[in-house]
Design a protein around this motif. Sequence first.
Motif, PDB file in Angstrom:
ATOM      1  N   PRO A  58       0.802  -1.238   0.000  1.00 27.64           N
ATOM      2  CA  PRO A  58       0.000   0.000   0.000  1.00 27.64           C
ATOM      3  C   PRO A  58       0.826   1.275   0.000  1.00 27.64           C
ATOM      4  O   PRO A  58       0.299   2.344  -0.347  1.00 27.64           O
ATOM      5  N   LEU A  59       2.097   1.205   0.369  1.00 25.85           N
ATOM      6  CA  LEU A  59       2.926   2.413   0.405  1.00 25.85           C
ATOM      7  C   LEU A  59       3.418   2.810  -0.989  1.00 25.85           C
ATOM      8  O   LEU A  59       3.792   3.960  -1.217  1.00 25.85           O
ATOM      9  N   VAL A  60       3.425   1.877  -1.927  1.00 30.10           N
ATOM     10  CA  VAL A  60       3.994   2.120  -3.253  1.00 30.10           C
ATOM     11  C   VAL A  60       3.011   2.917  -4.121  1.00 30.10           C
ATOM     12  O   VAL A  60       1.891   2.477  -4.382  1.00 30.10           O
ATOM     13  N   LEU A  61       3.442   4.070  -4.569  1.00 23.51           N
ATOM     14  CA  LEU A  61       2.638   4.953  -5.410  1.00 23.51           C
ATOM     15  C   LEU A  61       2.773   4.621  -6.888  1.00 23.51           C
ATOM     16  O   LEU A  61       1.817   4.730  -7.667  1.00 23.51           O
ATOM     17  N   ASP A  62       3.990   4.249  -7.282  1.00 26.66           N
ATOM     18  CA  ASP A  62       4.248   4.038  -8.711  1.00 26.66           C
ATOM     19  C   ASP A  62       5.490   3.164  -8.848  1.00 26.66           C
ATOM     20  O   ASP A  62       6.342   3.109  -7.944  1.00 26.66           O
ATOM     21  N   ILE A  63       5.564   2.495  -9.987  1.00 30.19           N
ATOM     22  CA  ILE A  63       6.722   1.634 -10.272  1.00 30.19           C
ATOM     23  C   ILE A  63       7.183   1.898 -11.698  1.00 30.19           C
ATOM     24  O   ILE A  63       6.373   1.863 -12.638  1.00 30.19           O
ATOM     25  N   ILE A  64       8.460   2.173 -11.859  1.00 37.48           N
ATOM     26  CA  ILE A  64       9.068   2.224 -13.190  1.00 37.48           C
ATOM     27  C   ILE A  64       9.648   0.846 -13.439  1.00 37.48           C
ATOM     28  O   ILE A  64      10.518   0.385 -12.696  1.00 37.48           O
ATOM     29  N   GLU A  65       9.159   0.165 -14.459  1.00 41.80           N
ATOM     30  CA  GLU A  65       9.571  -1.219 -14.714  1.00 41.80           C
ATOM     31  C   GLU A  65      10.568  -1.283 -15.862  1.00 41.80           C
ATOM     32  O   GLU A  65      10.276  -0.827 -16.975  1.00 41.80           O
ATOM     33  N   ASN A  66      11.721  -1.838 -15.586  1.00 45.71           N
ATOM     34  CA  ASN A  66      12.717  -2.084 -16.629  1.00 45.71           C
ATOM     35  C   ASN A  66      12.762  -3.582 -16.901  1.00 45.71           C
ATOM     36  O   ASN A  66      12.988  -4.377 -15.986  1.00 45.71           O
ATOM     37  N   LYS A  67      12.535  -3.980 -18.122  1.00 39.98           N
ATOM     38  CA  LYS A  67      12.504  -5.403 -18.469  1.00 39.98           C
ATOM     39  C   LYS A  67      13.813  -5.910 -19.067  1.00 39.98           C
ATOM     40  O   LYS A  67      14.016  -7.119 -19.195  1.00 39.98           O
ATOM     41  N   ASN A  68      14.685  -4.980 -19.421  1.00 42.94           N
ATOM     42  CA  ASN A  68      15.919  -5.367 -20.112  1.00 42.94           C
ATOM     43  C   ASN A  68      17.122  -4.982 -19.268  1.00 42.94           C
ATOM     44  O   ASN A  68      17.559  -3.825 -19.279  1.00 42.94           O
ATOM     45  N   TRP A  69      17.649  -5.922 -18.531  1.00 41.75           N
ATOM     46  CA  TRP A  69      18.776  -5.648 -17.615  1.00 41.75           C
ATOM     47  C   TRP A  69      20.099  -5.742 -18.376  1.00 41.75           C
ATOM     48  O   TRP A  69      20.368  -6.739 -19.056  1.00 41.75           O
ATOM     49  N   LYS A  70      20.909  -4.700 -18.297  1.00 37.89           N
ATOM     50  CA  LYS A  70      22.205  -4.670 -18.973  1.00 37.89           C
ATOM     51  C   LYS A  70      23.304  -5.053 -17.992  1.00 37.89           C
ATOM     52  O   LYS A  70      23.461  -4.421 -16.947  1.00 37.89           O
ATOM     53  N   SER A  71      24.072  -6.048 -18.333  1.00 36.71           N
ATOM     54  CA  SER A  71      25.079  -6.564 -17.408  1.00 36.71           C
ATOM     55  C   SER A  71      26.459  -5.954 -17.595  1.00 36.71           C
ATOM     56  O   SER A  71      27.351  -6.179 -16.765  1.00 36.71           O
ATOM     57  N   ASP A  72      26.652  -5.182 -18.661  1.00 36.62           N
ATOM     58  CA  ASP A  72      27.966  -4.579 -18.912  1.00 36.62           C
ATOM     59  C   ASP A  72      28.378  -3.685 -17.737  1.00 36.62           C
ATOM     60  O   ASP A  72      27.568  -2.899 -17.216  1.00 36.62           O
ATOM     61  N   ARG A  73      29.633  -3.782 -17.329  1.00 31.93           N
ATOM     62  CA  ARG A  73      30.100  -3.075 -16.131  1.00 31.93           C
ATOM     63  C   ARG A  73      29.977  -1.559 -16.281  1.00 31.93           C
ATOM     64  O   ARG A  73      29.543  -0.869 -15.353  1.00 31.93           O
TER      65      ARG A  73
END
Length: 589
Positions: free
Chosen positions: A56-71
């Motif tokens: 209930p505390l969460v107002l909004d979520i930015i969702e990233n579906k593509n995780w980049k592993s490069d350092r």
Amino acid sequence: MIGINNKKKIIGVSRVRNEGALIKDVLDHLSNYVDGVICYDDASEDNTLDILKKHPLVLDIIENKNWKSDRKERSKAEGAHRQQLFDKAKEYSPEWIYVFDADEFVEFKEGIDLNDENFDAYYFRLYDYYITAQDVSKNYKEREFIGPEYRDIPMLFRASLDLNFHSRVPKGFGKISFGGYVKHYGKATTVEAWDRKCEYYINHLVEKQPGDIDISEKWTARLGKAIHNKSDFFNDLITWESKEDFGIELTPGLERLSTYSFNILVATSSLDSIGGSETFTYAIIEELSKYPKFNVEYFTFNKGSISEKIEKNLGVGFMSFKKYDLILANHNTVVEKLYKRGTIIQTCHGIYPKLEQPSKKATGFVAISQEVQNHLGVKGFASKLIYNSINLNRFFPKKEIKKKPKTVLSLCHSEEANSVIMKLAKDLGLEYLQAFKYENPIWNIEDLINKADLVFGLGRSAYEAMSCGRPVIVYDKRRYFAGYSDGYVKDVLGFSLVNNCSGRYSKKELTLDQLKIEVQKYNSDDQYFFRGFADKELDIRKNMVKYIDYYLVLKYLKYKNKPSTKIKSILKKIIKKALGSIKKNIKKL
């Protein structure tokens, strides 16, 4: 989710990835402090996103579906994601935005006034919890120990600010104040999570760390070592309740110290009895020997009770190498003996005794007071000022002092001074304690200090008492200089320090009746002032950083001034000039 038009006072923002084990607990806890939270979920592979959507505390979520592993990409993302979150939070028109990580439990300072317009931001003091052998099988919230190292991190910002996040700490805020404390459990959840954290830093980030090492190198050394009996910086673990007594800021210098590898010799003329130089030597060896990459040994002309403690208690042996990277010497006779064995820093503790006079064969000098530094300067020797160094984990307030003094302790080095203080105590109806080193030397002097409310003494004795939170009357009658006093030293401590709290600042020759007047200045609240001074100026953990940094400067200057180095520098300039001339001639052709 709460509608965007519902104005909030504080909104929390956090970037998260695979924090399912912690995030619900953190959000539940944060509900006591913030009005809503916006999260950036960085392609979590566990149940993190489901928890965020239901909380209930969460107002909004930015969702990233593509995780980049490069350092390099990951390093850029650390700041970019926080920038997105901060900008998104502004849409909800909050007054403040709290930037946090998903493994942090905040405790706002009691009475914090967020309506105070003098401040743009608040920093929070963050301590790391650790897994230990005693609690490895427990839930992370039952961990008992933290490292004493803390980081002061700006985390709460006015929403009206135009911040620029290149990293966790943004640019663009002005006046800042203390906001509270943070319990950081990132190193304390499970053994498996520790190893995953290590592997993340090893494989996915690029960042230079103190000691000129990459972050991957630092965490490679930590992989597989989740269970701790010391902190990652080799200090004793402490409890949360004792953080204010034993905490130390994790400066770049302190972090660098844990990366170096040196052979170090600590040397003094005598270690056969208890005295200022002897306890100073023991404290330095004790501090340096905790670092596993330091190979520490000692030297003395006269072995005895203190050298036995060094060998038995600290496991440090007598000089065995022909050469050392660094030699920390206390007396000129020692310098004369050892100068061919390595870079020598001579610490000069006074201006009078012959042993304390500088030796021309030392590489560099440390003065423990401005008076000593001036004395060395007159003799033609430059020096670095580092005050007396005290082990604040040993010398600390074990109990609070009385509102009115009930017990006085004499740490004076003369029978005459002890007699005066004994008479004073009798006249004022106070209990009298004494530690006269020439008759009854006491090694665990910190225990006796903690039995007293008020202490009489000079120099290191005074500093040890201050470290225990005891008000001090600077007074003694030493045989090698006049019996001066600075009296109840609180209001003149800065001036008294110039002369090593020897009484030579005020140069008062106080009578018994005048000393009684000084006792009347006693204020039990001064215990916090004296401990605070010790923490700032006397902490041996901080002072050893200064010694090692000074050594590195001396080493660099020695290299720079070598004839071969100068010749190479001249040749480089000649070659550079010649190449420039050749290029010009080629262009003309």
